[in-house]
Every structure is written in structure tokens, then in C-alpha cells.
Design a protein around this motif. Structure first.
Motif, PDB file in Angstrom:
ATOM      1  N   TYR A  99     -25.061 -16.009   9.221  1.00  0.00           N
ATOM      2  CA  TYR A  99     -24.069 -15.337  10.066  1.00  0.00           C
ATOM      3  C   TYR A  99     -23.765 -16.215  11.266  1.00  0.00           C
ATOM      4  CZ  TYR A  99     -21.656 -12.181  13.145  1.00  0.00           C
ATOM      5  OH  TYR A  99     -20.718 -11.623  13.969  1.00  0.00           O
ATOM      6  N   ILE A 100     -22.589 -16.789  11.282  1.00  0.00           N
ATOM      7  CA  ILE A 100     -22.128 -17.605  12.403  1.00  0.00           C
ATOM      8  C   ILE A 100     -20.792 -17.031  12.863  1.00  0.00           C
ATOM      9  CG2 ILE A 100     -21.389 -19.918  13.125  1.00  0.00           C
ATOM     10  CD1 ILE A 100     -23.186 -21.018  10.876  1.00  0.00           C
ATOM     11  N   PRO A 101     -20.653 -16.643  14.136  1.00  0.00           N
ATOM     12  CA  PRO A 101     -19.380 -16.099  14.617  1.00  0.00           C
ATOM     13  C   PRO A 101     -18.233 -17.035  14.259  1.00  0.00           C
ATOM     14  CG  PRO A 101     -21.074 -15.892  16.298  1.00  0.00           C
ATOM     15  CD  PRO A 101     -21.671 -16.718  15.197  1.00  0.00           C
ATOM     16  N   GLN A 133     -12.307 -13.567   3.372  1.00  0.00           N
ATOM     17  CA  GLN A 133     -11.388 -12.492   2.990  1.00  0.00           C
ATOM     18  C   GLN A 133     -11.803 -11.872   1.659  1.00  0.00           C
ATOM     19  OE1 GLN A 133      -7.237 -13.560   3.125  1.00  0.00           O
ATOM     20  NE2 GLN A 133      -7.356 -14.337   5.224  1.00  0.00           N
ATOM     21  N   ALA A 134     -12.273 -12.696   0.717  1.00  0.00           N
ATOM     22  CA  ALA A 134     -12.728 -12.169  -0.568  1.00  0.00           C
ATOM     23  C   ALA A 134     -13.968 -11.301  -0.388  1.00  0.00           C
ATOM     24  CB  ALA A 134     -13.025 -13.324  -1.527  1.00  0.00           C
ATOM     25  N   ILE A 135     -14.870 -11.711   0.500  1.00  0.00           N
ATOM     26  CA  ILE A 135     -16.078 -10.929   0.787  1.00  0.00           C
ATOM     27  C   ILE A 135     -15.702  -9.577   1.393  1.00  0.00           C
ATOM     28  CG2 ILE A 135     -18.116 -10.831   2.285  1.00  0.00           C
ATOM     29  CD1 ILE A 135     -18.268 -13.936   1.964  1.00  0.00           C
ATOM     30  N   VAL A 136     -14.813  -9.608   2.385  1.00  0.00           N
ATOM     31  CA  VAL A 136     -14.384  -8.381   3.062  1.00  0.00           C
ATOM     32  C   VAL A 136     -13.580  -7.484   2.116  1.00  0.00           C
ATOM     33  CG1 VAL A 136     -12.904  -7.503   4.916  1.00  0.00           C
ATOM     34  CG2 VAL A 136     -14.437  -9.436   5.351  1.00  0.00           C
ATOM     35  N   LEU A 198      -1.298  -0.514  10.712  1.00  0.00           N
ATOM     36  CA  LEU A 198      -2.216  -0.887   9.628  1.00  0.00           C
ATOM     37  C   LEU A 198      -3.667  -0.759  10.071  1.00  0.00           C
ATOM     38  CD1 LEU A 198      -2.930  -2.106   6.886  1.00  0.00           C
ATOM     39  CD2 LEU A 198      -2.428  -4.375   7.822  1.00  0.00           C
ATOM     40  N   LEU A 199      -3.993  -1.258  11.255  1.00  0.00           N
ATOM     41  CA  LEU A 199      -5.373  -1.205  11.745  1.00  0.00           C
ATOM     42  C   LEU A 199      -5.828   0.233  11.991  1.00  0.00           C
ATOM     43  CD1 LEU A 199      -5.267  -4.280  14.147  1.00  0.00           C
ATOM     44  CD2 LEU A 199      -6.557  -4.109  12.015  1.00  0.00           C
ATOM     45  N   SER A 200      -4.896   1.091  12.391  1.00  0.00           N
ATOM     46  CA  SER A 200      -5.264   2.499  12.589  1.00  0.00           C
ATOM     47  C   SER A 200      -5.617   3.159  11.262  1.00  0.00           C
ATOM     48  CB  SER A 200      -4.113   3.260  13.273  1.00  0.00           C
ATOM     49  OG  SER A 200      -2.999   3.375  12.404  1.00  0.00           O
ATOM     50  N   LYS A 201      -4.956   2.740  10.176  1.00  0.00           N
ATOM     51  CA  LYS A 201      -5.289   3.263   8.850  1.00  0.00           C
ATOM     52  C   LYS A 201      -6.654   2.773   8.385  1.00  0.00           C
ATOM     53  CE  LYS A 201      -0.996   4.418   6.442  1.00  0.00           C
ATOM     54  NZ  LYS A 201      -0.148   4.129   5.267  1.00  0.00           N
ATOM     55  N   PRO A 206     -16.261  -1.860   9.123  1.00  0.00           N
ATOM     56  CA  PRO A 206     -17.131  -2.805   9.842  1.00  0.00           C
ATOM     57  C   PRO A 206     -16.493  -4.155  10.187  1.00  0.00           C
ATOM     58  CG  PRO A 206     -18.351  -1.711   8.100  1.00  0.00           C
ATOM     59  CD  PRO A 206     -16.931  -1.272   7.959  1.00  0.00           C
ATOM     60  N   ALA A 207     -15.569  -4.641   9.335  1.00  0.00           N
ATOM     61  CA  ALA A 207     -14.945  -5.943   9.605  1.00  0.00           C
ATOM     62  C   ALA A 207     -13.523  -5.785  10.158  1.00  0.00           C
ATOM     63  CB  ALA A 207     -14.930  -6.789   8.342  1.00  0.00           C
ATOM     64  N   ARG A 208     -13.265  -4.668  10.826  1.00  0.00           N
ATOM     65  CA  ARG A 208     -11.925  -4.385  11.350  1.00  0.00           C
ATOM     66  C   ARG A 208     -11.472  -5.467  12.327  1.00  0.00           C
ATOM     67  NH1 ARG A 208      -9.357  -1.758  15.648  1.00  0.00           N
ATOM     68  NH2 ARG A 208      -7.646  -0.371  15.045  1.00  0.00           N
ATOM     69  N   LYS A 209     -12.354  -5.919  13.183  1.00  0.00           N
ATOM     70  CA  LYS A 209     -11.997  -6.929  14.178  1.00  0.00           C
ATOM     71  C   LYS A 209     -11.606  -8.240  13.503  1.00  0.00           C
ATOM     72  CE  LYS A 209     -13.627  -9.184  18.408  1.00  0.00           C
ATOM     73  NZ  LYS A 209     -14.740  -9.323  19.379  1.00  0.00           N
ATOM     74  N   LEU A 210     -12.332  -8.598  12.447  1.00  0.00           N
ATOM     75  CA  LEU A 210     -12.037  -9.833  11.723  1.00  0.00           C
ATOM     76  C   LEU A 210     -10.671  -9.741  11.036  1.00  0.00           C
ATOM     77  CD1 LEU A 210     -13.105 -12.614  10.964  1.00  0.00           C
ATOM     78  CD2 LEU A 210     -14.276 -11.583   9.001  1.00  0.00           C
ATOM     79  N   ILE A 211     -10.351  -8.569  10.473  1.00  0.00           N
ATOM     80  CA  ILE A 211      -9.041  -8.362   9.848  1.00  0.00           C
ATOM     81  C   ILE A 211      -7.930  -8.491  10.893  1.00  0.00           C
ATOM     82  CG2 ILE A 211      -7.553  -6.646   8.749  1.00  0.00           C
ATOM     83  CD1 ILE A 211     -10.014  -5.610   7.269  1.00  0.00           C
ATOM     84  N   SER A 212      -8.176  -7.923  12.076  1.00  0.00           N
ATOM     85  CA  SER A 212      -7.200  -8.025  13.159  1.00  0.00           C
ATOM     86  C   SER A 212      -6.957  -9.483  13.536  1.00  0.00           C
ATOM     87  CB  SER A 212      -7.700  -7.246  14.383  1.00  0.00           C
ATOM     88  OG  SER A 212      -6.826  -7.409  15.476  1.00  0.00           O
ATOM     89  N   GLN A 213      -8.015 -10.280  13.565  1.00  0.00           N
ATOM     90  CA  GLN A 213      -7.875 -11.696  13.900  1.00  0.00           C
ATOM     91  C   GLN A 213      -7.083 -12.447  12.830  1.00  0.00           C
ATOM     92  OE1 GLN A 213     -11.996 -12.780  14.453  1.00  0.00           O
ATOM     93  NE2 GLN A 213     -11.902 -12.466  16.665  1.00  0.00           N
TER      94      GLN A 213
END
Length: 554
Positions: A99-101, A133-136, A198-201, A206-213
Motif C-alpha cells: 500500500y503506497i499512497p 481501476q481493475a482492482i477497484v 456520480l460520486l453521490s450515487k 471505500p475507494a470513493r476518493k480514488l475514483i474522484s481523483q
């Protein structure tokens, strides 16, 4: 990034990966997420999603998907990095395990031609972003598979364009009341989806922040950086899923209703494949109302209908959808006075002729084997795609057209030879199962050109209700096992014989043999040891499973 690259502990030996075990672990976790979502146990859903995103098996499958299976596996992002060797894949898996940011990098903007002559923009992420993205996606998708509407068929596991066409057939067959169709087109769907909506849906995934990025990472074009305030970049592994999530709720917005057994009881039905959809209504007035209602609903997502391309038509006028033409024709022999026929669209026929013509011209004067090798996959793919509808007459017309192209090619390649000489050299009964002496082929090797009419028409049956491969119920799993054997496949005769012998499962990874991966025939007893090219000594495996067999044998 320097810290990420210098991974000193190597734990992954790619050639010794137990793919059967990896797929089983991921499949079981996806099924647990699906079931917990159905039961609305949201805390359990989030915990299982975290567990799956940390799973070593999920990481391995993500790396395999992005570096070996996906079409864009050899296309680098802005970092110009590709992963092509087993050693590099093992290193990449080790990097992802630690796990590396990680801050997503901008995508690389490229353009691909569209059927109408315009170009479609794609955003190519870096290989690490694709794997992440495939993992998420593997953790997010089963949760939404339990919620998606039954008539959503695009970019979902186990569903296809043929399911969407079958659903349309059931909705507008002559004995139904739905005679008016809103043939809709969303203007720039992938480029304009509202991020906040989209983010509200997605909620507290858990990976919401990463999707937003990823959504806001922007893109690079000709050395310049461009911000992305809206849209999901086409080209990303997770983009189709995000678009499906954004468009979820269309049935509710239109007031589509079903009985408990899944039968439609409302005055409307909508069928959607990605951003293409049609609304079937009982009157022209209701079609107008449906168009207004869906336009208002789309505006909340940041989308709008294309006024030029969206139209309301009667079913007797017909409409095109996903390369098919759907239309009711007058038929005095039918009880209703009409019959519904679904055929390949005129545009699809024109496109395939253009594609085949270009190859005939390009390969004029070259070895006949090269022409056959190039044309056969195109013929097989097109015929398999359209063999589920009323295509017999069109297949025959295409064969006649191809015969004229064959004669032209012979004359162009051998201008000084007579017609009789060309017929004797290139035509014969190559396919012994058919009494057809006018098959084009190579008499030295025996290879020959396929004919469209050799592909029998096989009806396709729509996926029932909300059936999903992630649903662990025995009845649903039995359906998917049966379906993978019954669905027409883009395979030749020998591959189908081996597939049936193996019960349509790859002996190495345990997955469906027809999951989209390239196929190879493996000799159980190697030819170097006297093994023969017989069905008893062959097994059909995925390309990378074949490589795995030889790597572990060394």
C-alpha cells in the motif's frame, strides 16, 4: 514514484500463479458482496469491498487483465510504460500489493475514428492506474450488479448487444400495444457526466476518493495539460461501470413497471446499452411525454439529448439499434396482420462490404493463403454477430457479392490467365461437409474462404430479469453454466469440438473457455515426443494459460 519502483522484496513468480485458485477467491468474494447488497447489509458490503481490494488474487487478476487480455495492453499512458514480460508483471503485482499512497496521473488523449467519419476521444491511463481501476472495479461492480435495472445490457458481465435486441423483440412484437419508439441519442455522454452526481450515487464506497481523483485527473494532449471538470474518460477500465452507475434510475424516471415475475405491466419499456437507449410506448403522445421526462432526468446528470438524432418513430417505420434494424412489416397470414423482423442494418451491410473490399484490393497479387487468413476472422465475426436475427437472405447476398470480388481478385492477380484457368486453380469443394464446388481456396494447403451462409441462424434468448453471474443462487448459476454452452461462439469447428469435450471450461484457470481471451490448442503429449494432432491429444486453453503450462513445465 521512485520509492514505488525500487521494490526490493520479490514475492510473485508470475509463471507459477495458481489462476484457478485466484479466480475462485475473487468470484466467491464478488458473490458475497452481491448477496450482502441484496440483503441491504451495507456495513458487510463495505467490509467485503475492502477485503477484495486488498486481496492478492484480485491484484493478480487485475494485472493479467490490464497487461495481457485487454486490447490496449500495449498502449502506454503518459509515462510511456508498458508491461510485456512475466518478470515485469510479477514486479507490478508486488508494487500494487504494497500500500503506497498514489495520486492518479492524467490520461493520454488519443482519437479513434467513428462510423460517421468523426473521431472519438479516448483517455489512456497509465498502466498502474489501469490496474488500480481493475482492482477497484472488481469490488464496486458486484454491489451495483445487485441494483442495476433489468433492461440495462451494456458493459455488464454476461450481457451483450444480443440480449438488448432480444428484449426489444419481446417489447414490440406484433401482439403487444407498444407501437411507438423514442429512438434516443445522448449528446457526448461520457464527456459530460456530472462528477458530483456520480460520486453521490457511489456513496461511501471505500475507494470513493480514488475514483474522484481519476475523474478529475485531466488529460495530456500534444504536451499540454487539460483539466476535466465533467465526464468519465473513455479508455479507462472503470469508465463503463461509472457510466452505468450514472445512468442508473432511467426505468424509475420513466415510470416503467413490472410484476413480481418480471413481466412488464406499464405502458412503457426502456432498453439501454451503455449510452444508447430506446423507449417503447403505446402512443405518439406518450412518446413525446417520455422524451420530455427523460430529457429532464438527464439534465440532473449533466447530460442532454441530441435533438437532431433523437426521433419518435412508429414501429412500422422501423429504427436502427446496435447495428440492427427493427421493423414490423405487413403480413396478411399473421393474426395481427403484421410480423416483426430484425435484420442487419443497411449501414452495417455497407460497412462490412467496405471493409472486405479494402482487403481484397490491398492483397491483390499476393498469396491466396494470406487473403484467406485476413478475411476469415472478419467473416466469422460478422456472421456470428448477425446470425441471431433474420439474416439468411442477407448472408446469401453477401456470398454472391464475395464471389464477384473473388473473380475480380483472380483476374487482377493473373491478368494474362483465362477465366477457366482461374476457376480450376482457386475454386473447388474444399469444405467436404458441403456440396459446394465453388468454394474459394488454396489447393496446396487446403485452406479456404468461409461463406456467410454456412453460419446457421440461431436464436438468442434474453437474460431473465436481474440475473447476474455474481448471484450465488444455484438456479442462477445453473442458467449461466448452460448459457455459456448454448451461445453461438466465434470459433471454428475444431475449437468447438474441443470446447464441448472440456465442457466449455479452460482446464488451467477454470474459467469459461469463451471469455474473450485468445485461444490456443495445447498438445498433451508434445509433438517433439511423438504427440499427434488428434482431438484426444489436444486441449483448448487461453493463450496465457498455454504460456503458463509451458512455463511451469520447465
Amino acid at each position: 514514484m521512485q520509492e514505488t519502483v525500487n521494490v526490493t522484496e520479490r514475492t510473485c513468480d508470475w509463471s507459477k500463479t495458481n489462476w484457478r485458485k485466484a479466480h475462485r477467491i475473487v468470484r466467491k468474494l464478488r458473490q458475497r458482496i452481491f448477496k450482502a447488497t441484496q440483503e441491504r447489509r451495507w456495513k458487510a458490503v463495505r467490509n467485503l469491498q475492502r477485503l477484495l481490494m486488498k486481496s492478492w488474487s484480485n491484484i493478480l487478476i487485475a494485472v493479467r487483465k490490464c497487461t495481457q487480455i485487454n486490447k490496449g495492453k500495449n498502449t502506454p499512458g503518459i509515462d510511456k510504460l508498458t508491461v510485456k514480460t512475466p518478470e515485469a508483471r510479477g514486479i507490478l503485482a508486488d508494487i500494487l500489493r504494497k500500500y503506497i499512497p498514489w495520486k492518479p496521473l492524467p490520461t493520454k488523449r488519443v482519437y479513434i475514428p467513428k462510423a460517421n467519419g468523426k473521431k472519438r476521444p479516448l483517455g489512456i491511463p497509465t498502466i498502474i492506474d489501469r490496474c488500480l481501476q481493475a482492482i477497484v472495479s472488481n469490488a464496486l461492480e458486484p454491489c451495483w450488479e445487485a441494483q442495476f435495472e433489468r433492461t440495462n445490457y451494456g458493459f455488464r458481465p454476461g450481457r451483450s448487444t444480443h440480449d438488448a435486441i432480444s428484449a426489444i423483440y419481446n417489447a414490440v412484437c406484433p401482439n403487444t400495444k407498444k407501437k411507438w419508439v423514442v429512438d434516443a441519442d445522448i449528446k457526448g455522454c461520457f464527456d459530460n457526466i456530472n462528477h458530483e452526481h456520480l460520486l453521490s450515487k457511489i456513496g461511501n464506497f471505500p475507494a470513493r476518493k480514488l475514483i474522484s481523483q481519476w475523474l478529475k485527473a485531466g488529460y495530456m494532449e500534444k504536451g499540454a495539460f487539460y483539466d476535466s471538470q465533467t465526464g468519465t474518460p473513455q479508455g479507462g477500465v472503470i469508465s463503463p461501470l461509472l457510466a452505468n452507475i450514472a445512468l442508473h434510475g432511467m426505468e424509475t424516471a420513466l415510470g416503467v413497471k413490472y410484476k413480481s415475475n418480471g413481466r412488464s405491466i406499464g405502458t412503457r419499456i426502456v432498453v439501454r446499452y451503455a449510452d444508447d437507449f430506446v423507449i417503447m410506448c403505446e402512443s405518439h403522445e406518450d412518446g413525446i411525454s417520455a422524451k420530455v421526462e427523460i430529457a429532464n432526468w438527464l439534465s440532473q446528470i449533466g447530460l442532454e439529448l441530441s435533438e437532431e438524432k433523437t426521433k419518435i418513430v412508429h414501429i412500422t417505420q422501423g429504427f436502427n439499434f446496435l447495428g440492427f434494424n427493427v421493423r414490423q412489416y405487413k403480413d396478411t397470414s399473421a393474426k395481427t396482420g403484421y410480423k416483426l423482423l430484425i435484420k442487419p442494418s443497411k449501414e452495417a451491410i455497407k460497412d462490412i462490404k467496405s471493409k472486405l473490399r479494402q482487403i481484397w484490393l490491398k492483397y491483390k497479387g499476393l498469396e491466396v493463403g494470406a487473403v484467406i487468413y485476413k478475411l476469415n476472422p472478419i467473416i466469422r465475426g460478422w456472421a456470428n454477430y448477425y446470425r441471431t436475427v433474420v439474416s439468411s437472405e442477407i448472408f446469401g447476398d453477401l456470398d454472391n457479392w464475395m464471389f464477384r470480388r473473388e473473380k475480380r481478385w483472380i483476374k487482377g492477380s493473373h491478368p494474362s490467365k483465362s477465366t477457366g484457368w482461374g476457376n480450376r486453380k482457386y475454386f473447388g469443394r474444399f469444405n467436404l461437409e458441403r456440396k459446394d464446388k465453388w468454394t474459394f481456396g488454396d489447393k496446396k494447403s487446403g485452406s479456404h474462404l468461409l461463406k456467410f451462409s454456412w453460419f446457421d441462424i440461431k436464436r438468442h434468448y434474453v437474460v431473465p430479469g436481474r440475473y447476474s453471474p455474481d448471484n450465488p443462487e444455484p438456479e442462477v448459476q445453473a442458467f449461466w453454466n448452460k448459457r455459456q454452452k448454448a451461445t453461438p461462439k466465434s470459433a471454428n469447428k475444431s475449437e468447438m469440438v474441443l470446447a464441448k469435450k472440456q465442457d466449455f471450461v479452460c482446464p488451467v484457470c477454470g474459467e469459461s473457455i469463451f471469455n474473450g481471451e485468445e485461444l490456443h490448442k495445447h498438445h498433451i503429449i508434445p509433438k517433439s515426443n511423438g504427440g499427434k494432432d488428434t482431438y484426444s491429444n489436444l486441449m483448448l486453453v487461453h493463450l496465457y494459460c498455454h504460456q503458463h503450462i509451458h512455463a511451469t513445465a520447465q
